[in-house]
Design a protein around this motif. Structure first.
Motif, mmCIF file in Angstrom:
data_model
loop_
_atom_site.group_PDB
_atom_site.id
_atom_site.type_symbol
_atom_site.label_atom_id
_atom_site.label_comp_id
_atom_site.label_asym_id
_atom_site.label_seq_id
_atom_site.Cartn_x
_atom_site.Cartn_y
_atom_site.Cartn_z
ATOM 1 N N LEU B 124 0.829 -1.199 0.000
ATOM 2 C CA LEU B 124 0.000 0.000 0.000
ATOM 3 C C LEU B 124 0.869 1.257 0.000
ATOM 4 O O LEU B 124 0.624 2.214 -0.727
ATOM 5 N N MET B 213 -0.835 -7.047 -3.612
ATOM 6 C CA MET B 213 -1.492 -5.788 -3.254
ATOM 7 C C MET B 213 -1.149 -4.711 -4.291
ATOM 8 O O MET B 213 -2.021 -3.974 -4.750
ATOM 9 N N ILE B 214 0.124 -4.653 -4.633
ATOM 10 C CA ILE B 214 0.556 -3.642 -5.601
ATOM 11 C C ILE B 214 -0.176 -3.823 -6.922
ATOM 12 O O ILE B 214 -0.678 -2.872 -7.529
ATOM 13 N N LEU B 217 -3.881 -2.837 -6.685
ATOM 14 C CA LEU B 217 -4.100 -1.390 -6.599
ATOM 15 C C LEU B 217 -4.072 -0.722 -7.975
ATOM 16 O O LEU B 217 -4.566 0.374 -8.154
ATOM 17 N N ARG B 218 -3.444 -1.405 -8.926
ATOM 18 C CA ARG B 218 -3.375 -0.843 -10.283
ATOM 19 C C ARG B 218 -4.632 -1.139 -11.099
ATOM 20 O O ARG B 218 -4.791 -0.628 -12.185
ATOM 21 N N ILE B 222 -10.283 -0.465 -8.787
ATOM 22 C CA ILE B 222 -9.879 0.351 -7.647
ATOM 23 C C ILE B 222 -10.099 1.835 -7.993
ATOM 24 O O ILE B 222 -10.604 2.627 -7.199
ATOM 25 N N ARG B 226 -12.542 4.419 -6.154
ATOM 26 C CA ARG B 226 -12.141 5.741 -5.672
ATOM 27 C C ARG B 226 -13.014 6.810 -6.323
ATOM 28 O O ARG B 226 -13.466 7.750 -5.669
ATOM 29 N N GLU B 232 -11.206 5.832 1.811
ATOM 30 C CA GLU B 232 -9.952 5.121 1.554
ATOM 31 C C GLU B 232 -9.942 3.769 2.263
ATOM 32 O O GLU B 232 -9.483 2.755 1.732
ATOM 33 N N VAL B 235 -11.928 1.301 0.305
ATOM 34 C CA VAL B 235 -11.199 0.933 -0.910
ATOM 35 C C VAL B 235 -10.122 -0.105 -0.584
ATOM 36 O O VAL B 235 -10.009 -1.149 -1.220
ATOM 37 N N VAL B 236 -9.349 0.188 0.448
ATOM 38 C CA VAL B 236 -8.224 -0.683 0.777
ATOM 39 C C VAL B 236 -8.702 -2.027 1.318
ATOM 40 O O VAL B 236 -8.319 -3.084 0.826
ATOM 41 N N ALA B 240 -9.526 -3.745 -2.314
ATOM 42 C CA ALA B 240 -8.162 -4.152 -2.660
ATOM 43 C C ALA B 240 -7.739 -5.430 -1.927
ATOM 44 O O ALA B 240 -7.419 -6.446 -2.550
#
Lengths: 540, 325
Positions: B124, B213-214, B217-218, B222, B226, B232, B235-236, B240
Motif C-alpha cells: 500500500l 497488493m501492488i 491497486l493498479r 480500484i 475511488r 480510503e 477501498v483498501v 483491494a
C-alpha cells in the motif's frame, strides 16, 4: 565410539564392597537405611529402542536395561567378573560345565519370585533365531541349560569357553510373563519391561524421556536416588546449555566443551567433570594383501613416523592416551610393558631404506623399482576425530617421504565397498574393547574371510594358537600371560598402527554424592549415589 | 465440479504408486543396508546373526519382491514395522505427529497473522520507510541460518536470562503437575520454536501479499471505487485486500505438507519429538519401512494440499470454473 559409551554404562550396579561380601558369603542389608530421594536426569542424544536386554544394541537401550534387569554375572569397578543374580558359581574340571548358585531373595518388580527357570527361559529365547538377538553368536556354544533346582542352574558348553562368564551377564527375563508370548520383539513387554533391577519401569514418552522409579525391594539394598530420568536432547550444544542451566544433571562432554566451556563460574559451582579411558581405541589398519604393506618393516616404519602424542593433543585436546595393543587399557590383560612405536622418524627412515625404499628420482617421495610409496588412507564420514587424525598422519608421513592420500566415505558405503570387500590400502577406524580379552572375531585368521572383521587379513599361526588357548582358559593369571604374549606379538607384527584410547568425559551435577571414578567409569555404583537432604531438587 | 473432484481423487492413486516406486528404488540405490549400518563393525555380532536379521525382515529378497510385499501390506493399511525397534510404523508416526502439527500450526497461524498485514501495508505504501524496513526485516529472517538463530535465542532467553525453557516439549515431571500448569507449561515450551520457525517463514508470504497488493491497486476497479467517492478504508480493506488475498489461498494449501513433515533442524535443536526427527533418524538408520511410511504420508498430503488449493481457488474466485462445467 557409540559402543564405548555403552560399555561404560554397563556396570551401573557393580559394587566393590559387595563383591567382597559375596566372596565371604555375607548378605548385606541395604545401604542407605535412608529413603531414596531426588531425581537424576541424564541427557542423551537418541531415544532408546527396545528394552529387552538381548535385543538392545544401542547406548540408550542398554543403559536403561542395565538399571531394570540383572544378569547372572556383572563386572565390578576394577573390571573383574563378579556375581549378580548368581551368588557364586563352579566350573567343572574340563571347563565345559558352569553351575550357578542363584540368590534366593530376588523378586521380580511384580512381586513374583525369581528362579532358575527364568534363567533357562531367557537363554532359550536368545538361542531361538526367530527372536533375532544380535548376540546369538556369543551363545552358540551352549549345548544345554539345565535347571538343577529352584536356585541352581548349569550351562553345558560344547567346549571350554572362558568369555562365557561375562557373556552370561545378559539381563534375565521373567518367564512367568513372557512364556507363551507370540513374539517377544514386538510384545508390549519391549516398551514396558518388568525386571529384577534397582529401578522399575515408569513411563516412556517417545522421543522425549523415560522415567524409572527406584525399586525399594532391590536385593542389594534401596537405591539412593528415587528416580532415574533419561531425557533425549539430540543436539550436543543444547545439551550443554541444559546441563549448566539445570535442565539435566548429566551429559557427555565433547573434548572442546571439557577444555574450554567448563571454566565459567556457573559451571564450576554446579558441575563436576570426570575423565577416564573409554573402552575403545583408534588405529590405522593396513591391508596386508596389498604388496606395499606385505613387508613388516614398512608397517613398522609407518608406525614410528606417527607422533601419537601430537595427534592426541591436537585432535582430542589431550583427552586420550596412547595405545599399543588391542586390549582394554586398565584391565589386567593390557600389557603396559609393550613399548609400541614411540615417535622416531629417523628410525622410520632407516627401516624404509633397509626395505629398499629410497627417493631415487628426487621428487620427495620414496620409491622402489620405480614404484612410489604412495597409497590411500580411507576413513568414514561423520567422525571429526578420524578425519583430523588422517590429516595429521598424512603430514607426518610426508616428512619421511611417504605420500598418503585421504579418502573420506559415508559410513555404509565405506563398509560395503571398502572394508567388507577388502578393497582398501589403509583405513583409520576404531574398535570398542570388550571387557573380556577374547579377540577371536578381529584377530584370528579364521575371521579374515570376506565380511569378517579381520579385514586387514592378519594371519600369524602363533597368534591363532594363543587366541584359541585364551578362550579355553578360565584361570585369570594364566589368561593374563596368554594375552600379554599376544599383545607383544601383534605389536611386533604391526598390522595396525595403534593410535590412542579417547577418554570418556561425563559431567555430573555436584548435588550427587558418592561418585567414585574407577577403571569401570562412574556409573558402576549408581545405586549408592545420593543427594543430601538440603540439596534435593525434585521433592515430589 | 463434483466430476472434477472425483477425477482428481482417482488420479491420486496412480501418482502415489509411481512416487512410491521411485522412493523405493532411490532408497535402495543408496550404498549400504540396514544391517551393516547397525551391526557393521560390532565384534559382538556374528555374521550368522546378521544373516538372520536380513531373513527376518525379508531384506535378503530381490527388490521387486520386497516392493511387492510392501504394497501388499499397504493395501490392508499396514505400513509394516520399524527395523529399529519393531514398532508398527503407523504407531511411530502417530506418536510423533501431534508435536509437529502443534508446532507447525501455531507458527503458520503466526506467520499468516503477521506476514499478510505486513506485506499488504508495505504494498500500500510502496517505497515508504515502513516498506523498506519490513522488507529488510523479512529478508533477514529468510536469509538467517535457522539453526544459528535458534541457538542464539536459546542462549539468550533460555540460558542467560532463564525466561524460557532451553529445550523439550513436555518436562518429564509434567505428570506431577495439575492440568492448568501443564497447559501453561506447554505454551511456555512453544515460544522459542514457534518464534524461530515463524521468523524464517515470514518472507515468502509477506512478499506475495505485498506484490499482490501492488498489482491489485493498479486495477481499474480500484480506480472506479475511488471515483465513486468511497472512503480510503473501504477501498483498501474491501476492494483491494480481499482481491489481493486470492493468490494467497493457493500458497496456504501448499503449507499442508509442511504441517506434518516438520523440520529436522528445529526439532533436533529444540529436542522437539516430531516427524522431522523421525524421518531423519529413519534415513540415517536405513529404516526402510519408516522411510516409506513417512514418505507416502508426505506425498499424500502434498497431493491433497495441491488439490485443496485448486478447489479453494475455484470457490473463492468466481471467475474460475473447474472441469469444463
Amino acid at each position: 565410539m557409540r559402543g564405548a559409551e555403552r560399555v561404560f554404562l554397563c556396570w551401573k550396579r557393580s559394587l566393590a564392597f559387595l563383591s567382597v561380601a559375596f566372596f565371604l558369603g555375607i548378605d548385606l542389608p541395604g545401604y542407605g537405611a535412608a529413603v531414596p530421594r531426588d531425581s537424576y536426569v541424564a541427557g542423551g542424544i537418541s531415544d532408546a529402542r527396545v528394552l529387552i536386554p538381548f535385543l538392545a544394541d544401542d547406548t540408550a537401550s542398554s543403559s536403561i536395561c542395565e538399571l531394570i534387569f540383572n544378569g547372572l554375572t556383572k563386572v565390578d569397578k576394577d573390571l573383574r567378573v563378579t556375581g549378580d543374580l548368581a551368588r557364586s558359581w563352579k566350573i567343572s574340571e574340563d571347563g565345559r560345565l558352569i553351575t550357578f548358585y542363584l540368590r534366593d531373595n530376588v523378586r521380580w518388580h511384580d512381586g513374583k519370585a525369581f528362579t532358575a527357570e527364568d534363567v533357562k527361559f531367557t537363554y532359550e529365547q536368545i538361542l531361538d533365531p526367530s527372536n533375532g538377538s544380535p548376540y546369538i553368536g556369543s551363545y552358540s556354544m551352549i549345548r544345554e541349560v539345565r535347571v538343577l533346582d529352584e536356585h541352581t542352574v548349569s550351562f553345558e558348553y560344547e567346549e571350554p569357553y572362558a568369555p562365557a562368564l561375562l557373556k552370561l551377564g545378559m539381563g534375565i527375563l521373567p518367564q512367568h510373563i513372557l512364556r507363551g508370548a507370540e513374539d517377544i520383539r514386538s510384545s508390549d513387554f519391549a516398551t514396558r519391561p518388568v525386571g529384577t533391577g534397582p529401578y522399575r519401569f515408569g513411563r516412556w514418552k517417545n522421543g522425549e524421556y523415560i522415567v524409572l522409579e527406584a525399586n525399594r525391594d532391590y536385593f542389594e539394598g534401596v537405591p539412593g536416588i528415587k528416580r532415574y530420568v533419561y531425557r533425549i536432547i539430540p543436539d550436543q550444544a543444547v545439551a550443554f546449555l541444559e546441563l549448566v542451566s539445570g535442565g539435566v544433571d548429566s551429559v557427555a562432554l565433547s573434548p572442546y566443551q571439557y577444555r574450554y566451556r567448563s571454566r565459567t563460574k556457573d559451571f564450576v559451582e554446579k558441575i563436576e567433570k570426570y575423565k577416564y579411558p573409554s573402552h575403545s581405541y583408534v588405529y590405522i589398519g593396513y591391508n596386508l594383501k596389498d604388496p606395499l604393506f606385505s613387508d613388516k618393516r614398512v608397517r613398522r616404519a609407518l608406525s614410528y613416523a606417527v607422533d601419537t602424542r601430537k595427534i592426541i593433543d591436537s585432535v582430542l585436546l589431550g583427552l586420550g592416551s596412547p595405545s599399543t595393543g588391542p586390549f582394554l587399557k586398565g584391565s589386567p590383560f593390557y600389557d603396559e610393558s609393550v613399548e609400541g612405536y614411540p615417535y622416531d622418524p629417523g628410525r622410520a627412515e632407516a627401516l624404509l631404506k633397509e626395505a629398499g625404499w629410497e627417493d631415487t628420482d628426487g621428487d620427495g617421495i620414496l620409491d622402489r623399482d620405480g614404484v612410489p610409496l604412495s597409497f590411500t588412507v580411507a576413513t568414514n564420514q561423520g567422525s571429526r576425530v578420524r578425519e583430523d587424525t588422517a590429516t595429521i598422519v598424512q603430514s607426518q608421513w610426508a616428512e619421511i617421504g611417504v605420500d598418503a592420500k585421504i579418502r573420506v566415505v559415508a559410513w555404509s558405503a565405506f563398509l560395503d565397498q571398502f572394508v567388507n570387500k577388502k578393497n582398501f590400502q589403509a583405513v583409520i577406524l576404531g574398535w570398542t574393547t570388550p571387557i573380556d580379552p577374547d579377540i577371536y572375531s578381529v584377530w584370528h585368521s579364521d575371521s579374515s574371510r570376506e565380511g569378517g572383521l579381520n579385514f586387514v587379513s592378519y594371519s600369524n599361526g602363533r597368534v591363532d594358537a594363543l587366541i584359541e588357548e585364551g578362550r579355553r582358559e578360565f584361570d585369570t593369571r594364566k589368561r593374563r600371560e596368554i594375552y600379554h604374549e599376544l599383545h607383544g606379538l601383534i605389536s611386533r607384527d604391526a598390522p595396525y598402527t595403534f593410535l590412542f584410547v579417547p577418554y570418556s568425559t561425563p559431567a555430573v551435577n555436584r548435588r550427587f554424592k558418592g561418585i567414585e571414578p574407577s577403571p569401570a567409569g562412574i556409573g558402576y555404583n549408581f545405586i549408592e549415589w545420593y543427594v543430601p537432604e538440603e540439596e534435593v531438587k525434585y521433592k515430589f | 465440479m463434483k466430476y472434477y473432484i472425483i477425477k482428481r481423487l482417482l488420479l491420486t492413486i496412480p501418482m502415489l504408486i509411481g512416487i512410491s516406486i521411485i522412493m523405493f528404488v532411490v532408497m535402495h540405490l543408496a550404498p549400504g543396508d540396514p544391517t551393516s549400518m547397525r551391526y557393521g563393525l560390532n565384534p559382538e555380532v556374528s555374521q550368522g546373526a546378521r544373516a538372520n536379521f536380513n531373513r527376518m525382515y525379508g531384506l535378503d529378497e530381490p527388490l521387486h519382491v520386497q516392493y511387492g510385499m510392501w504394497i501388499k501390506r499397504l493395501l490392508t493399511l499396514d505400513f509394516g514395522r520399524s527395523l529399529i525397534d519393531d514398532r508398527p510404523v503407523i504407531d511411530k508416526v502417530a506418536s510423533r505427529l501431534p508435536a509437529t502439527v502443534l508446532l507447525q500450526a501455531v507458527s503458520i497461524l503466526l506467520i499468516i497473522s503477521i506476514a499478510i498485514p505486513l506485506g499488504a501495508a508495505g504494498g500500500l505504501k510502496r517505497g515508504s520507510f515502513f516498506d523498506k524496513v519490513t522488507t529488510v526485516f523479512v529478508f533477514v529472517g529468510y536469509a538467517m541460518p535457522t539453526f544459528w538463530l535458534a541457538l542464539i535465542l536459546i542462549f539468550i532467553f533460555g540460558f542467560k536470562l532463564g525466561w524460557l525453557p532451553v529445550s523439550g516439549m513436555t518436562p518429564w515431571y509434567a505428570d506431577y503437575l495439575p492440568f492448568s500448569a501443564k497447559a501453561g507449561d506447554l505454551a511456555w515450551h512453544l515460544v522459542l520454536p514457534v518464534v524461530t520457525t515463524a521468523f524464517g517463514g515470514l518472507a515468502a508470504l509477506s512478499r506475495y501479499s505485498r506484490s499482490s497488493m501492488i498489482e491489485v491497486l493498479r486495477e481499474p476497479y480500484i480506480l472506479t471505487a475511488r471515483a465513486k467517492g468511497l472512503s480510503e478504508n473501504r477501498v483498501v480493506f474491501v476492494h483491494a485486500l480481499k482481491n489481493a488475498l486470492l493468490p494467497i489461498v493457493t500458497i496456504l494449501g501448499l503449507t499442508l505438507p509442511a504441517l506434518i513433515s516438520g523440520s529436522f533442524i528445529f526439532e533436533t535443536i529444540f529436542a522437539w519429538p516430531g516427524m522431522g526427527r523421525l524421518g531423519y533418524e529413519a534415513i540415517m538408520n536405513y529404516d526402510y519401512p519408516v522411510i516409506m511410511g513417512v514418505g507416502v504420508m508426505a506425498t499424500l498430503l502434498t497431493l491433497l494440499g495441491i488439490f485443496i488449493s485448486d478447489v479453494l481457488y475455484a470457490v473463492v474466485d468466481p471467475r474460475i470454473r473447474l472441469g469444463g462445467e
